[in-house]
Design an enzyme around this catalytic site. Structure first.
Site, PDB file in Angstrom:
ATOM      1  N   HIS A 263      69.329  15.174  33.672  1.00 45.91           N
ATOM      2  CA  HIS A 263      67.874  15.020  34.581  1.00 45.91           C
ATOM      3  C   HIS A 263      68.297  14.024  35.736  1.00 45.91           C
ATOM      4  O   HIS A 263      68.960  13.157  35.697  1.00 45.91           O
ATOM      5  CB  HIS A 263      66.903  14.614  33.634  1.00 45.91           C
ATOM      6  CG  HIS A 263      65.605  14.877  34.476  1.00 45.91           C
ATOM      7  ND1 HIS A 263      64.963  13.841  35.333  1.00 45.91           N
ATOM      8  CD2 HIS A 263      64.875  15.792  34.234  1.00 45.91           C
ATOM      9  CE1 HIS A 263      63.945  14.466  35.849  1.00 45.91           C
ATOM     10  NE2 HIS A 263      63.508  15.526  34.952  1.00 45.91           N
ATOM     11  N   ASP A 319      62.816  21.415  29.445  1.00 47.24           N
ATOM     12  CA  ASP A 319      63.099  22.708  29.426  1.00 47.24           C
ATOM     13  C   ASP A 319      63.842  22.948  28.331  1.00 47.24           C
ATOM     14  O   ASP A 319      64.043  24.268  27.785  1.00 47.24           O
ATOM     15  CB  ASP A 319      63.971  23.171  30.538  1.00 47.24           C
ATOM     16  CG  ASP A 319      63.042  23.366  31.823  1.00 47.24           C
ATOM     17  OD1 ASP A 319      61.783  23.306  31.817  1.00 47.24           O
ATOM     18  OD2 ASP A 319      63.501  23.187  32.891  1.00 47.24           O
TER      19      ASP A 319
END
Ligand SMILES: CC(=O)SCCNC(=O)CCNC(=O)[C@H](O)C(C)(C)COP(=O)(O)OP(=O)(O)OC[C@H]1O[C@@H](n2cnc3c(N)ncnc32)[C@H](O)[C@@H]1OP(=O)(O)O
Ligand SMILES: O=C([O-])CC(=O)C(=O)O
Length: 382
Positions: A263, A319
Protein backbone atom coordinates in the site's frame (compact mmCIF):
# COMPACT_ATOMS: atom_id res chain seq x y z
CA UNK A 1 11.34 21.38 -10.36
CA UNK A 2 11.33 17.77 -9.13
CA UNK A 3 9.12 15.10 -10.63
CA UNK A 4 7.70 12.58 -8.10
CA UNK A 5 6.43 9.43 -9.87
CA UNK A 6 2.89 8.57 -8.84
CA UNK A 7 2.82 11.84 -6.81
CA UNK A 8 3.97 9.74 -3.82
CA UNK A 9 3.81 11.87 -0.70
CA UNK A 10 2.72 14.99 -2.63
CA UNK A 11 -0.28 16.70 -1.01
CA UNK A 12 -2.85 17.35 -3.75
CA UNK A 13 -5.62 18.72 -1.55
CA UNK A 14 -6.72 19.59 1.97
CA UNK A 15 -9.55 17.44 3.26
CA UNK A 16 -11.55 16.95 6.46
CA UNK A 17 -13.12 13.64 5.47
CA UNK A 18 -10.72 10.89 6.55
CA UNK A 19 -7.26 10.34 7.98
CA UNK A 20 -4.62 7.60 7.73
CA UNK A 21 -1.66 7.01 10.02
CA UNK A 22 0.27 4.62 7.80
CA UNK A 23 2.93 3.80 10.38
CA UNK A 24 0.49 2.86 13.13
CA UNK A 25 -2.17 1.37 10.85
CA UNK A 26 -4.95 3.77 11.83
CA UNK A 27 -7.87 4.92 9.69
CA UNK A 28 -10.52 7.38 10.84
CA UNK A 29 -13.57 8.85 9.11
CA UNK A 30 -14.24 12.39 10.37
CA UNK A 31 -12.25 11.49 13.49
CA UNK A 32 -14.05 8.20 14.24
CA UNK A 33 -11.97 5.03 14.24
CA UNK A 34 -12.91 2.59 11.49
CA UNK A 35 -13.05 -0.30 13.97
CA UNK A 36 -15.73 1.47 16.01
CA UNK A 37 -17.74 2.44 12.96
CA UNK A 38 -17.62 -1.13 11.58
CA UNK A 39 -18.86 -2.42 14.92
CA UNK A 40 -21.55 0.09 15.82
CA UNK A 41 -22.55 2.16 12.78
CA UNK A 42 -24.52 1.33 9.63
CA UNK A 43 -23.61 2.08 6.02
CA UNK A 44 -26.40 4.67 5.89
CA UNK A 45 -25.17 6.45 9.05
CA UNK A 46 -21.50 6.29 7.98
CA UNK A 47 -22.45 7.76 4.60
CA UNK A 48 -24.11 10.73 6.32
CA UNK A 49 -21.06 11.11 8.55
CA UNK A 50 -18.80 11.21 5.49
CA UNK A 51 -21.06 13.62 3.60
CA UNK A 52 -21.78 16.11 6.37
CA UNK A 53 -19.01 15.64 8.94
CA UNK A 54 -21.17 14.73 11.96
CA UNK A 55 -22.91 11.64 13.25
CA UNK A 56 -26.56 12.35 12.36
CA UNK A 57 -29.45 12.71 14.79
CA UNK A 58 -32.06 9.94 14.64
CA UNK A 59 -34.34 12.27 12.67
CA UNK A 60 -31.71 13.14 10.05
CA UNK A 61 -30.73 9.50 9.67
CA UNK A 62 -34.34 8.44 9.21
CA UNK A 63 -34.88 11.13 6.58
CA UNK A 64 -31.73 10.17 4.62
CA UNK A 65 -32.47 6.46 4.88
CA UNK A 66 -35.99 7.10 3.54
CA UNK A 67 -34.57 9.04 0.60
CA UNK A 68 -32.14 6.21 -0.19
CA UNK A 69 -34.95 3.64 -0.05
CA UNK A 70 -37.14 5.76 -2.34
CA UNK A 71 -34.39 6.14 -4.92
CA UNK A 72 -33.48 2.47 -5.36
CA UNK A 73 -35.63 1.86 -8.42
CA UNK A 74 -33.94 2.56 -11.75
CA UNK A 75 -35.74 3.81 -14.82
CA UNK A 76 -36.90 1.36 -17.47
CA UNK A 77 -34.68 3.05 -20.08
CA UNK A 78 -31.62 2.48 -17.91
CA UNK A 79 -32.44 -1.21 -17.81
CA UNK A 80 -32.74 -1.14 -21.59
CA UNK A 81 -29.17 0.16 -21.80
CA UNK A 82 -28.08 -2.71 -19.57
CA UNK A 83 -30.02 -5.25 -21.63
CA UNK A 84 -28.11 -4.18 -24.72
CA UNK A 85 -24.70 -4.85 -23.21
CA UNK A 86 -23.11 -8.23 -24.04
CA UNK A 87 -23.67 -10.68 -21.17
CA UNK A 88 -19.88 -11.08 -20.94
CA UNK A 89 -19.50 -7.43 -19.87
CA UNK A 90 -17.61 -7.27 -16.56
CA UNK A 91 -19.86 -5.79 -13.85
CA UNK A 92 -17.37 -2.92 -13.36
CA UNK A 93 -17.59 -2.01 -17.05
CA UNK A 94 -21.39 -2.21 -16.90
CA UNK A 95 -21.33 0.08 -13.86
CA UNK A 96 -19.05 2.59 -15.53
CA UNK A 97 -21.25 2.75 -18.66
CA UNK A 98 -24.57 2.84 -16.86
CA UNK A 99 -23.57 5.39 -14.21
CA UNK A 100 -22.26 7.63 -17.03
CA UNK A 101 -25.61 7.22 -18.79
CA UNK A 102 -27.44 8.51 -15.67
CA UNK A 103 -26.21 11.98 -16.73
CA UNK A 104 -28.78 11.87 -19.57
CA UNK A 105 -31.59 11.12 -17.12
CA UNK A 106 -30.46 13.51 -14.38
CA UNK A 107 -28.90 16.41 -16.29
CA UNK A 108 -27.10 19.09 -14.37
CA UNK A 109 -27.69 22.33 -16.25
CA UNK A 110 -28.17 24.42 -13.10
CA UNK A 111 -25.26 22.90 -11.27
CA UNK A 112 -23.04 23.27 -14.31
CA UNK A 113 -23.47 27.03 -14.18
CA UNK A 114 -20.85 26.60 -11.48
CA UNK A 115 -20.15 26.28 -7.79
CA UNK A 116 -22.32 24.99 -5.01
CA UNK A 117 -25.31 27.30 -5.33
CA UNK A 118 -27.67 24.52 -6.34
CA UNK A 119 -27.52 22.59 -3.08
CA UNK A 120 -30.82 20.87 -3.76
CA UNK A 121 -29.50 19.33 -6.98
CA UNK A 122 -26.26 18.33 -5.23
CA UNK A 123 -28.19 16.59 -2.42
CA UNK A 124 -30.63 14.89 -4.79
CA UNK A 125 -27.96 13.55 -7.11
CA UNK A 126 -25.88 12.35 -4.13
CA UNK A 127 -28.79 10.22 -2.93
CA UNK A 128 -29.69 9.10 -6.45
CA UNK A 129 -26.19 7.85 -7.26
CA UNK A 130 -25.57 6.08 -3.93
CA UNK A 131 -29.04 4.48 -3.96
CA UNK A 132 -28.73 3.37 -7.61
CA UNK A 133 -25.29 1.78 -7.25
CA UNK A 134 -26.50 -1.26 -5.31
CA UNK A 135 -29.51 -1.72 -7.59
CA UNK A 136 -27.37 -1.64 -10.74
CA UNK A 137 -24.84 -4.17 -9.44
CA UNK A 138 -27.49 -6.60 -8.12
CA UNK A 139 -29.65 -6.23 -11.26
CA UNK A 140 -26.76 -6.93 -13.62
CA UNK A 141 -26.00 -10.17 -11.79
CA UNK A 142 -29.39 -11.48 -12.96
CA UNK A 143 -29.39 -9.82 -16.36
CA UNK A 144 -25.95 -11.10 -17.36
CA UNK A 145 -27.22 -14.60 -16.54
CA UNK A 146 -30.27 -14.14 -18.74
CA UNK A 147 -32.89 -13.34 -16.07
CA UNK A 148 -35.02 -10.32 -15.24
CA UNK A 149 -33.69 -8.34 -12.29
CA UNK A 150 -35.43 -8.46 -8.93
CA UNK A 151 -37.19 -5.23 -7.93
CA UNK A 152 -35.68 -3.43 -4.93
CA UNK A 153 -37.64 -3.25 -1.68
CA UNK A 154 -38.21 -0.17 0.47
CA UNK A 155 -38.63 -2.02 3.76
CA UNK A 156 -35.00 -3.20 3.92
CA UNK A 157 -31.72 -1.54 4.85
CA UNK A 158 -29.14 -0.90 2.12
CA UNK A 159 -27.23 -4.11 2.86
CA UNK A 160 -30.39 -6.21 3.32
CA UNK A 161 -31.86 -4.95 0.07
CA UNK A 162 -28.64 -5.71 -1.81
CA UNK A 163 -28.69 -9.31 -0.55
CA UNK A 164 -32.39 -9.61 -1.32
CA UNK A 165 -31.91 -8.29 -4.85
CA UNK A 166 -29.11 -10.79 -5.42
CA UNK A 167 -30.81 -13.89 -4.00
CA UNK A 168 -34.52 -13.12 -4.14
CA UNK A 169 -34.83 -14.47 -0.60
CA UNK A 170 -35.47 -12.85 2.73
CA UNK A 171 -31.98 -11.62 3.72
CA UNK A 172 -30.25 -13.36 6.60
CA UNK A 173 -29.82 -10.75 9.38
CA UNK A 174 -26.29 -11.88 10.31
CA UNK A 175 -25.09 -11.75 6.74
CA UNK A 176 -26.70 -8.37 6.18
CA UNK A 177 -24.88 -7.07 9.24
CA UNK A 178 -21.63 -8.54 7.91
CA UNK A 179 -22.16 -6.90 4.52
CA UNK A 180 -23.03 -3.64 6.27
CA UNK A 181 -19.66 -3.72 8.08
CA UNK A 182 -17.88 -4.50 4.80
CA UNK A 183 -19.58 -1.51 3.14
CA UNK A 184 -18.51 0.74 6.04
CA UNK A 185 -14.91 -0.47 5.78
CA UNK A 186 -14.78 0.29 2.04
CA UNK A 187 -16.66 3.59 2.08
CA UNK A 188 -13.74 6.02 2.20
CA UNK A 189 -9.95 6.17 2.11
CA UNK A 190 -8.49 9.68 1.69
CA UNK A 191 -7.15 10.64 -1.72
CA UNK A 192 -6.62 7.23 -3.32
CA UNK A 193 -6.54 6.89 -7.14
CA UNK A 194 -10.31 6.70 -7.69
CA UNK A 195 -11.04 9.52 -5.25
CA UNK A 196 -8.37 11.64 -6.89
CA UNK A 197 -10.07 10.84 -10.22
CA UNK A 198 -13.37 12.00 -8.69
CA UNK A 199 -11.77 15.27 -7.66
CA UNK A 200 -10.02 15.89 -10.98
CA UNK A 201 -13.17 15.20 -13.03
CA UNK A 202 -15.31 17.09 -10.49
CA UNK A 203 -12.99 20.09 -10.65
CA UNK A 204 -13.98 20.68 -14.29
CA UNK A 205 -17.64 20.94 -13.12
CA UNK A 206 -18.52 17.83 -15.15
CA UNK A 207 -21.87 16.19 -14.45
CA UNK A 208 -21.63 14.17 -11.18
CA UNK A 209 -22.70 10.98 -12.96
CA UNK A 210 -19.71 11.41 -15.30
CA UNK A 211 -17.56 12.14 -12.24
CA UNK A 212 -18.55 8.87 -10.55
CA UNK A 213 -18.26 6.94 -13.81
CA UNK A 214 -14.65 8.09 -14.11
CA UNK A 215 -14.02 7.05 -10.49
CA UNK A 216 -15.47 3.59 -11.22
CA UNK A 217 -13.05 3.22 -14.16
CA UNK A 218 -10.16 4.13 -11.89
CA UNK A 219 -11.24 1.70 -9.15
CA UNK A 220 -11.57 -1.16 -11.63
CA UNK A 221 -7.80 -1.49 -12.22
CA UNK A 222 -6.00 -4.41 -10.52
CA UNK A 223 -3.53 -2.12 -8.75
CA UNK A 224 -6.53 -0.52 -6.99
CA UNK A 225 -9.98 -2.00 -6.22
CA UNK A 226 -9.69 -4.64 -8.94
CA UNK A 227 -7.12 -6.40 -6.75
CA UNK A 228 -9.85 -8.08 -4.64
CA UNK A 229 -10.92 -10.28 -7.55
CA UNK A 230 -7.26 -10.98 -8.39
CA UNK A 231 -6.63 -12.13 -4.80
CA UNK A 232 -9.26 -14.85 -4.87
CA UNK A 233 -8.08 -16.00 -8.31
CA UNK A 234 -4.54 -16.16 -6.89
CA UNK A 235 -5.66 -18.10 -3.80
CA UNK A 236 -7.56 -20.54 -6.02
CA UNK A 237 -4.46 -20.97 -8.18
CA UNK A 238 -2.29 -21.63 -5.11
CA UNK A 239 -4.89 -24.16 -4.00
CA UNK A 240 -3.62 -25.12 -0.55
CA UNK A 241 -1.37 -23.68 2.19
CA UNK A 242 1.62 -25.90 1.37
CA UNK A 243 1.81 -24.42 -2.14
CA UNK A 244 1.97 -20.85 -0.84
CA UNK A 245 5.72 -20.54 -0.38
CA UNK A 246 6.85 -21.87 -3.78
CA UNK A 247 4.10 -19.87 -5.51
CA UNK A 248 5.05 -16.58 -3.84
CA UNK A 249 8.77 -17.16 -4.35
CA UNK A 250 8.18 -17.78 -8.06
CA UNK A 251 6.00 -14.65 -8.40
CA UNK A 252 8.64 -12.51 -6.78
CA UNK A 253 11.39 -14.08 -8.92
CA UNK A 254 9.27 -13.20 -11.97
CA UNK A 255 9.00 -9.60 -10.66
CA UNK A 256 5.23 -9.92 -10.30
CA UNK A 257 3.25 -8.35 -7.48
CA UNK A 258 1.41 -10.45 -4.91
CA UNK A 259 -2.22 -9.36 -5.15
CA UNK A 260 -3.69 -7.78 -2.03
CA UNK A 261 -0.27 -6.92 -0.62
CA UNK A 262 1.33 -3.50 -0.30
CA UNK A 263 0.00 0.00 0.00
CA UNK A 264 1.22 3.49 -0.77
CA UNK A 265 0.16 4.83 2.64
CA UNK A 266 0.42 1.88 5.03
CA UNK A 267 3.82 0.55 5.99
CA UNK A 268 2.15 -1.93 8.32
CA UNK A 269 -0.97 -4.08 7.98
CA UNK A 270 -3.99 -2.14 6.69
CA UNK A 271 -6.41 -1.89 9.66
CA UNK A 272 -9.28 -2.85 7.35
CA UNK A 273 -7.45 -6.09 6.42
CA UNK A 274 -7.16 -6.94 10.12
CA UNK A 275 -10.89 -6.36 10.67
CA UNK A 276 -11.85 -8.34 7.57
CA UNK A 277 -9.53 -11.16 8.65
CA UNK A 278 -11.24 -11.24 12.05
CA UNK A 279 -14.68 -11.25 10.41
CA UNK A 280 -13.61 -14.11 8.10
CA UNK A 281 -12.31 -16.05 11.06
CA UNK A 282 -15.58 -15.58 12.96
CA UNK A 283 -17.71 -16.46 9.96
CA UNK A 284 -15.75 -19.58 9.11
CA UNK A 285 -15.35 -20.70 12.72
CA UNK A 286 -19.11 -20.55 13.14
CA UNK A 287 -19.64 -22.74 10.09
CA UNK A 288 -17.16 -25.57 10.53
CA UNK A 289 -14.23 -26.73 12.68
CA UNK A 290 -11.85 -26.48 9.77
CA UNK A 291 -10.84 -23.18 8.16
CA UNK A 292 -11.88 -22.95 4.54
CA UNK A 293 -9.06 -23.77 2.13
CA UNK A 294 -8.92 -20.17 0.81
CA UNK A 295 -8.64 -18.72 4.30
CA UNK A 296 -5.97 -21.19 5.39
CA UNK A 297 -4.05 -20.47 2.17
CA UNK A 298 -4.39 -16.71 2.71
CA UNK A 299 -2.97 -17.02 6.24
CA UNK A 300 0.03 -18.89 4.84
CA UNK A 301 0.52 -16.35 2.01
CA UNK A 302 0.48 -13.56 4.59
CA UNK A 303 3.10 -15.40 6.66
CA UNK A 304 5.39 -15.99 3.69
CA UNK A 305 4.98 -12.39 2.48
CA UNK A 306 5.79 -11.01 5.91
CA UNK A 307 9.06 -12.93 5.78
CA UNK A 308 9.90 -11.98 2.17
CA UNK A 309 8.39 -8.50 1.84
CA UNK A 310 7.96 -7.20 5.41
CA UNK A 311 11.30 -5.34 5.25
CA UNK A 312 9.84 -3.25 2.39
CA UNK A 313 6.76 -2.38 4.44
CA UNK A 314 4.57 -4.62 2.27
CA UNK A 315 1.67 -6.12 4.25
CA UNK A 316 -1.93 -7.16 3.46
CA UNK A 317 -4.22 -4.38 2.25
CA UNK A 318 -8.03 -4.19 2.34
CA UNK A 319 -8.36 -6.33 -0.79
CA UNK A 320 -6.55 -9.32 0.71
CA UNK A 321 -9.28 -10.77 2.95
CA UNK A 322 -12.51 -9.30 1.50
CA UNK A 323 -12.79 -11.86 -1.32
CA UNK A 324 -12.75 -14.76 1.15
CA UNK A 325 -15.78 -13.30 2.89
CA UNK A 326 -17.54 -12.64 -0.43
CA UNK A 327 -16.79 -16.17 -1.60
CA UNK A 328 -18.18 -17.56 1.62
CA UNK A 329 -21.30 -15.42 1.13
CA UNK A 330 -21.74 -17.00 -2.30
CA UNK A 331 -20.89 -13.93 -4.44
CA UNK A 332 -19.43 -14.41 -7.89
CA UNK A 333 -15.85 -13.01 -8.09
CA UNK A 334 -17.06 -10.53 -10.74
CA UNK A 335 -19.07 -8.85 -7.98
CA UNK A 336 -16.15 -8.21 -5.63
CA UNK A 337 -14.92 -4.92 -7.10
CA UNK A 338 -18.45 -3.64 -7.85
CA UNK A 339 -19.36 -4.13 -4.16
CA UNK A 340 -16.30 -2.03 -3.34
CA UNK A 341 -17.62 0.62 -5.78
CA UNK A 342 -21.08 0.56 -4.17
CA UNK A 343 -19.50 1.32 -0.79
CA UNK A 344 -16.96 3.81 -2.12
CA UNK A 345 -19.69 5.87 -3.83
CA UNK A 346 -20.22 7.40 -0.35
CA UNK A 347 -16.62 8.59 -0.10
CA UNK A 348 -16.52 9.72 -3.74
CA UNK A 349 -19.64 11.85 -3.27
CA UNK A 350 -18.22 13.33 -0.05
CA UNK A 351 -15.00 14.34 -1.85
CA UNK A 352 -16.92 15.67 -4.88
CA UNK A 353 -18.93 17.92 -2.57
CA UNK A 354 -15.86 19.01 -0.64
CA UNK A 355 -14.10 19.81 -3.94
CA UNK A 356 -16.99 21.98 -5.09
CA UNK A 357 -16.94 24.04 -1.90
CA UNK A 358 -13.57 25.50 -2.80
CA UNK A 359 -13.14 24.50 -6.40
CA UNK A 360 -10.14 25.20 -8.55
CA UNK A 361 -9.60 23.13 -11.68
CA UNK A 362 -6.83 20.52 -11.29
CA UNK A 363 -4.13 21.40 -13.75
CA UNK A 364 -0.66 20.38 -12.57
CA UNK A 365 2.43 20.93 -14.64
CA UNK A 366 4.93 18.59 -16.31
CA UNK A 367 8.61 18.38 -17.05
CA UNK A 368 8.98 18.16 -20.82
CA UNK A 369 11.41 15.41 -21.88
CA UNK A 370 10.64 15.36 -25.62
CA UNK A 371 12.52 16.70 -28.64
CA UNK A 372 13.65 20.28 -29.10
CA UNK A 373 12.18 22.38 -31.92
CA UNK A 374 11.62 20.26 -35.03
CA UNK A 375 10.91 21.32 -38.64
CA UNK A 376 7.91 19.81 -40.37
CA UNK A 377 8.96 17.71 -43.36
CA UNK A 378 6.36 17.06 -46.08
CA UNK A 379 5.29 13.41 -46.30
CA UNK A 380 7.17 12.72 -49.58
CA UNK A 381 10.47 13.95 -48.10
CA UNK A 382 10.46 11.65 -45.03
C1 LIG B 1 -7.98 -0.69 -2.47
C2 LIG B 1 -6.60 -0.62 -2.91
O1 LIG B 1 -6.34 0.01 -3.90
S1 LIG B 1 -5.41 -1.36 -1.99
C3 LIG B 1 -4.14 -1.78 -3.19
C4 LIG B 1 -4.61 -2.91 -4.06
N1 LIG B 1 -3.58 -3.31 -5.01
C5 LIG B 1 -2.89 -4.45 -4.91
O2 LIG B 1 -3.09 -5.25 -4.01
C6 LIG B 1 -1.88 -4.71 -5.99
C7 LIG B 1 -0.54 -5.13 -5.41
N2 LIG B 1 0.12 -4.02 -4.78
C8 LIG B 1 0.84 -3.09 -5.51
O3 LIG B 1 0.96 -3.20 -6.75
C9 LIG B 1 1.45 -1.91 -4.79
O4 LIG B 1 1.77 -2.25 -3.47
C10 LIG B 1 0.53 -0.66 -4.79
C11 LIG B 1 0.11 -0.31 -6.23
C12 LIG B 1 -0.71 -0.92 -3.97
C13 LIG B 1 1.29 0.52 -4.18
O5 LIG B 1 2.33 0.85 -5.03
P1 LIG B 1 3.52 1.84 -4.61
O6 LIG B 1 3.14 2.66 -3.47
O7 LIG B 1 3.94 2.54 -5.86
O8 LIG B 1 4.64 0.84 -4.09
P2 LIG B 1 5.98 0.46 -4.80
O9 LIG B 1 5.67 -0.21 -6.12
O10 LIG B 1 6.88 1.65 -4.82
O11 LIG B 1 6.52 -0.64 -3.80
C14 LIG B 1 7.64 -0.47 -2.93
C15 LIG B 1 8.42 -1.78 -2.97
O12 LIG B 1 7.60 -2.84 -2.50
C16 LIG B 1 7.41 -3.81 -3.53
N3 LIG B 1 6.00 -4.21 -3.54
C17 LIG B 1 4.93 -3.40 -3.31
N4 LIG B 1 3.81 -4.11 -3.38
C18 LIG B 1 4.17 -5.38 -3.69
C19 LIG B 1 3.43 -6.55 -3.90
N5 LIG B 1 2.09 -6.58 -3.84
N6 LIG B 1 4.11 -7.67 -4.20
C20 LIG B 1 5.45 -7.65 -4.28
N7 LIG B 1 6.21 -6.57 -4.07
C21 LIG B 1 5.56 -5.44 -3.79
C22 LIG B 1 7.79 -3.12 -4.83
O13 LIG B 1 8.22 -4.03 -5.79
C23 LIG B 1 8.89 -2.19 -4.36
O14 LIG B 1 10.05 -2.94 -4.24
P3 LIG B 1 11.51 -2.29 -4.60
O15 LIG B 1 11.67 -1.14 -3.63
O16 LIG B 1 12.47 -3.40 -4.37
O17 LIG B 1 11.42 -1.84 -6.01
O1 LIG C 1 -5.70 4.35 -0.51
C1 LIG C 1 -5.37 3.73 -1.53
O2 LIG C 1 -4.42 4.06 -2.28
C2 LIG C 1 -6.13 2.53 -1.95
C3 LIG C 1 -7.06 2.02 -0.91
O3 LIG C 1 -6.68 1.33 0.01
C4 LIG C 1 -8.46 2.41 -0.99
O4 LIG C 1 -8.83 3.20 -1.87
O5 LIG C 1 -9.26 1.94 -0.17
Amino acid sequence: MQYIPGLAGVPATESQISFIDGQKGVLTYRGYDIQELAEYSSFEETTLLLLFGELPTAEKLEHFDKQLRENRRVKYNIREIMKNLPSTTHPMHMLQVVVASLASFYPSTEYMKGGTENQEYINDVTVKIIAHMGTLVASWEHMRNGYDPIEPRKDLTYAENFLYMLNGQEPDKDWARLLDAILILHAEHTINASTFTTMVTGSTLANPCSVISSAIASLSGPLHGGANQKVIEMLDEIGSPENARPYIEQRLADKKVVWGMGHREYKTKDPRASILQKLSNELLAGKSDKLSESFATALEVEKVCEELLGHKGVYPNVDFYSGILYKEMGFDPGLFTPIFAVARSAGWMAHWREQLQNNRIFRPTQIYTGKGTACYLPLEER
